[in-house]
Design a protein around this motif. Structure first.
Motif, PDB file in Angstrom:
ATOM      1  N   ALA A 243     -31.042  10.942  16.205  1.00 38.24           N
ATOM      2  CA  ALA A 243     -30.394  11.956  17.046  1.00 38.24           C
ATOM      3  C   ALA A 243     -28.948  12.170  16.617  1.00 38.24           C
ATOM      4  CB  ALA A 243     -30.457  11.540  18.509  1.00 38.24           C
ATOM      5  N   GLN A 244     -28.248  11.082  16.327  1.00 34.00           N
ATOM      6  CA  GLN A 244     -26.854  11.192  15.905  1.00 34.00           C
ATOM      7  C   GLN A 244     -26.740  11.875  14.552  1.00 34.00           C
ATOM      8  OE1 GLN A 244     -25.712   7.087  16.125  1.00 34.00           O
ATOM      9  NE2 GLN A 244     -25.443   7.106  18.357  1.00 34.00           N
ATOM     10  N   ALA A 245     -27.670  11.541  13.638  1.00 32.81           N
ATOM     11  CA  ALA A 245     -27.668  12.176  12.321  1.00 32.81           C
ATOM     12  C   ALA A 245     -27.942  13.675  12.442  1.00 32.81           C
ATOM     13  CB  ALA A 245     -28.715  11.520  11.422  1.00 32.81           C
ATOM     14  N   GLU A 246     -28.855  14.038  13.347  1.00 29.04           N
ATOM     15  CA  GLU A 246     -29.180  15.445  13.542  1.00 29.04           C
ATOM     16  C   GLU A 246     -27.994  16.212  14.113  1.00 29.04           C
ATOM     17  OE1 GLU A 246     -30.530  19.057  15.561  1.00 29.04           O
ATOM     18  OE2 GLU A 246     -29.710  17.253  16.509  1.00 29.04           O
ATOM     19  N   GLU A 247     -27.246  15.572  15.018  1.00 25.26           N
ATOM     20  CA  GLU A 247     -26.091  16.219  15.623  1.00 25.26           C
ATOM     21  C   GLU A 247     -24.988  16.444  14.588  1.00 25.26           C
ATOM     22  OE1 GLU A 247     -23.110  15.714  19.479  1.00 25.26           O
ATOM     23  OE2 GLU A 247     -24.575  14.159  18.987  1.00 25.26           O
ATOM     24  N   VAL A 248     -24.772  15.444  13.723  1.00 25.68           N
ATOM     25  CA  VAL A 248     -23.779  15.591  12.654  1.00 25.68           C
ATOM     26  C   VAL A 248     -24.156  16.740  11.728  1.00 25.68           C
ATOM     27  CG1 VAL A 248     -22.802  14.493  10.604  1.00 25.68           C
ATOM     28  CG2 VAL A 248     -23.041  13.180  12.717  1.00 25.68           C
ATOM     29  N   GLN A 249     -25.440  16.798  11.370  1.00 25.24           N
ATOM     30  CA  GLN A 249     -25.917  17.859  10.486  1.00 25.24           C
ATOM     31  C   GLN A 249     -25.736  19.231  11.136  1.00 25.24           C
ATOM     32  OE1 GLN A 249     -30.023  17.436   9.390  1.00 25.24           O
ATOM     33  NE2 GLN A 249     -29.997  19.164   7.980  1.00 25.24           N
ATOM     34  N   PHE A 250     -26.040  19.313  12.439  1.00 24.07           N
ATOM     35  CA  PHE A 250     -25.911  20.582  13.148  1.00 24.07           C
ATOM     36  C   PHE A 250     -24.453  21.029  13.211  1.00 24.07           C
ATOM     37  CE2 PHE A 250     -25.244  22.797  17.251  1.00 24.07           C
ATOM     38  CZ  PHE A 250     -25.985  23.945  16.988  1.00 24.07           C
ATOM     39  N   ASN A 251     -23.545  20.095  13.526  1.00 20.33           N
ATOM     40  CA  ASN A 251     -22.124  20.424  13.597  1.00 20.33           C
ATOM     41  C   ASN A 251     -21.574  20.855  12.249  1.00 20.33           C
ATOM     42  OD1 ASN A 251     -21.976  19.877  16.344  1.00 20.33           O
ATOM     43  ND2 ASN A 251     -21.429  17.736  16.037  1.00 20.33           N
ATOM     44  N   ASN A 252     -22.032  20.174  11.181  1.00 22.47           N
ATOM     45  CA  ASN A 252     -21.582  20.549   9.836  1.00 22.47           C
ATOM     46  C   ASN A 252     -22.046  21.942   9.463  1.00 22.47           C
ATOM     47  OD1 ASN A 252     -20.258  18.127   9.450  1.00 22.47           O
ATOM     48  ND2 ASN A 252     -21.989  17.146   8.429  1.00 22.47           N
ATOM     49  N   SER A 253     -23.281  22.265   9.854  1.00 26.50           N
ATOM     50  CA  SER A 253     -23.811  23.586   9.523  1.00 26.50           C
ATOM     51  C   SER A 253     -23.033  24.671  10.259  1.00 26.50           C
ATOM     52  CB  SER A 253     -25.302  23.662   9.865  1.00 26.50           C
ATOM     53  OG  SER A 253     -25.510  23.586  11.271  1.00 26.50           O
ATOM     54  N   GLY A 258     -19.100  29.009   9.992  1.00 22.93           N
ATOM     55  CA  GLY A 258     -17.876  29.557  10.566  1.00 22.93           C
ATOM     56  C   GLY A 258     -18.180  30.506  11.694  1.00 22.93           C
ATOM     57  N   MET A 259     -17.235  31.364  12.006  1.00 20.06           N
ATOM     58  CA  MET A 259     -17.402  32.346  13.067  1.00 20.06           C
ATOM     59  C   MET A 259     -17.187  33.736  12.503  1.00 20.06           C
ATOM     60  SD  MET A 259     -15.585  30.554  16.367  1.00 20.06           S
ATOM     61  CE  MET A 259     -14.009  30.436  15.561  1.00 20.06           C
ATOM     62  N   TYR A 260     -17.971  34.673  12.994  1.00 20.76           N
ATOM     63  CA  TYR A 260     -17.834  36.061  12.563  1.00 20.76           C
ATOM     64  C   TYR A 260     -16.664  36.723  13.284  1.00 20.76           C
ATOM     65  CZ  TYR A 260     -18.786  41.024  12.086  1.00 20.76           C
ATOM     66  OH  TYR A 260     -18.686  42.367  11.848  1.00 20.76           O
ATOM     67  N   VAL A 261     -15.730  37.284  12.543  1.00 15.35           N
ATOM     68  CA  VAL A 261     -14.555  37.908  13.123  1.00 15.35           C
ATOM     69  C   VAL A 261     -14.577  39.406  12.816  1.00 15.35           C
ATOM     70  CG1 VAL A 261     -12.043  37.978  13.176  1.00 15.35           C
ATOM     71  CG2 VAL A 261     -13.232  35.799  12.803  1.00 15.35           C
ATOM     72  N   GLU A 262     -14.559  40.204  13.843  1.00 14.71           N
ATOM     73  CA  GLU A 262     -14.600  41.661  13.690  1.00 14.71           C
ATOM     74  C   GLU A 262     -13.268  42.268  14.118  1.00 14.71           C
ATOM     75  OE1 GLU A 262     -16.932  45.532  15.548  1.00 14.71           O
ATOM     76  OE2 GLU A 262     -17.672  43.497  15.903  1.00 14.71           O
ATOM     77  N   PRO A 263     -12.610  42.978  13.215  1.00 14.66           N
ATOM     78  CA  PRO A 263     -11.323  43.597  13.578  1.00 14.66           C
ATOM     79  C   PRO A 263     -11.506  44.588  14.717  1.00 14.66           C
ATOM     80  CG  PRO A 263     -11.702  43.657  11.205  1.00 14.66           C
ATOM     81  CD  PRO A 263     -12.992  43.236  11.839  1.00 14.66           C
ATOM     82  N   VAL A 264     -10.525  44.639  15.601  1.00 10.96           N
ATOM     83  CA  VAL A 264     -10.566  45.586  16.709  1.00 10.96           C
ATOM     84  C   VAL A 264     -10.074  46.947  16.206  1.00 10.96           C
ATOM     85  CG1 VAL A 264      -9.690  46.131  19.003  1.00 10.96           C
ATOM     86  CG2 VAL A 264     -10.157  43.756  18.346  1.00 10.96           C
TER      87      VAL A 264
END
Length: 301
Positions: A243-253, A258-264
């Motif tokens: 479970a801990q390994a899966e959480e680390v993998q998920f957070n890394n992914s 990253g996050m999608y940033v759309e200009p206003v």
């Protein structure tokens, strides 16, 4: 999860030689009190030694009349016996009104039908293989049949010993999980108890505890913890390390994506909308478990 669970009452061979039981039998109508006690113990097996009625969303304590009906025991016997049981410590009345059979953990056996079949099948196969290696192939069919019968007897004895040890450990783990639930989520129902038992067997008590802790962190109910466990089960995660390994993998992914940033747009800035105080609009990812639960609801799961 339609795997039915079976419970049984285990009485030590010197049960009737116990000082408490002997003292009960010495009382007037004492034999009735002992039988009534055993009936209560049997009725409480599926709820870890507790007796309470769930009426809608309320807990309704058993009164003399209800206990009489539940155990097919006359009311006078029930009234006197219950007073004696509480006085000598066999039964405790909890703050919620529940009746708690204090010795039930030492007297309970529990196992799912599928688990028993698989456990016995694996052990029998292993023992048969060991016996074949030691036995000459020239033995007659009759001798083989007798050998298998002896193996079956020995196997049952060994399995009972193993199950007694396993039950003691399992009972302690489940008791801790039930207590954790009641302290943090509220009243635990038989349905949720069965859920906790099933996931503890399919995965582990430690994972059930972790899932509940994650639900509490997000101020979510048991259904959220159950969603986490289902997600782990789908991914064949059965240990804390996994479970801990899966959480680390998920957070890394998530970091890698990253996050999608759309200009206003410029025209939106000019409108002076108080809600658009910056020149960017950020779309954050939805929590993985919440997303899966939403998908399950849409798919009728």
């Amino acid at each position: 999860m339609n795997n039915k669970r079976y419970y049984w009452l285990k009485l030590n061979e010197n049960f009737f030689e116990d000082d408490t039981i002997q003292w009960l039998e010495e009382q007037e109508n004492g034999d009735k009190y002992v039988i009534f006690y055993l009936k209560l113990a049997l009725k409480s097996l599926q709820d870890n030694g507790k007796l309470i009625r769930y009426v809608g969303e309320k807990l309704m304590p058993y009164d003399v009349k209800a206990l009489s009906k539940l155990t097919n025991t006359d009311s006078d016997t029930v009234k006197v016996a219950m007073n004696l049981f509480v006085e000598i410590g066999l039964v405790e009345i909890l703050d919620t009104g529940e009746l708690f059979m204090k010795q039930i953990e030492e007297m309970t056996g529990s196992e799912t039908a599928a688990a028993k079949r698989m456990r016995k099948s694996r052990a029998k196969q292993k023992l048969l293989e060991q016996t074949v290696d030691k036995t000459s192939q020239c033995y007659s069919d009759v001798h083989k049949s007798d050998t298998e019968k002896e193996i079956e007897k020995e196997l049952d004895i060994e399995l009972d010993k193993e199950q007694d040890k396993s039950n003691a450990t399992t009972a302690d783990s489940l008791k801790a999980l039930y207590q954790f639930y009641q302290e943090n989520f509220g009243i635990i129902t038989p349905y949720i108890q069965d859920d906790i038992k099933d996931y503890s067997e399919l995965q582990s008590p430690e994972l059930v505890q972790l899932a509940m802790e994650k639900a509490l962190d997000k101020q979510k109910p048991w259904s959220y913890a159950k969603g986490i466990l289902k997600n782990w089960l789908t991914k064949n995660i059965k240990t804390l390390d996994q479970a801990q390994a899966e959480e680390v993998q998920f957070n890394n992914s998530r970091k890698n994506r990253g996050m999608y940033v759309e200009p206003v747009p410029e025209w939106m800035k000019q409108q002076g909308n108080s809600k658009q105080s910056s020149n960017t609009q950020v779309y954050e990812e939805i929590d993985e478990v919440e997303l899966m639960q939403q998908l399950n609801e849409l798919m009728g799961g």
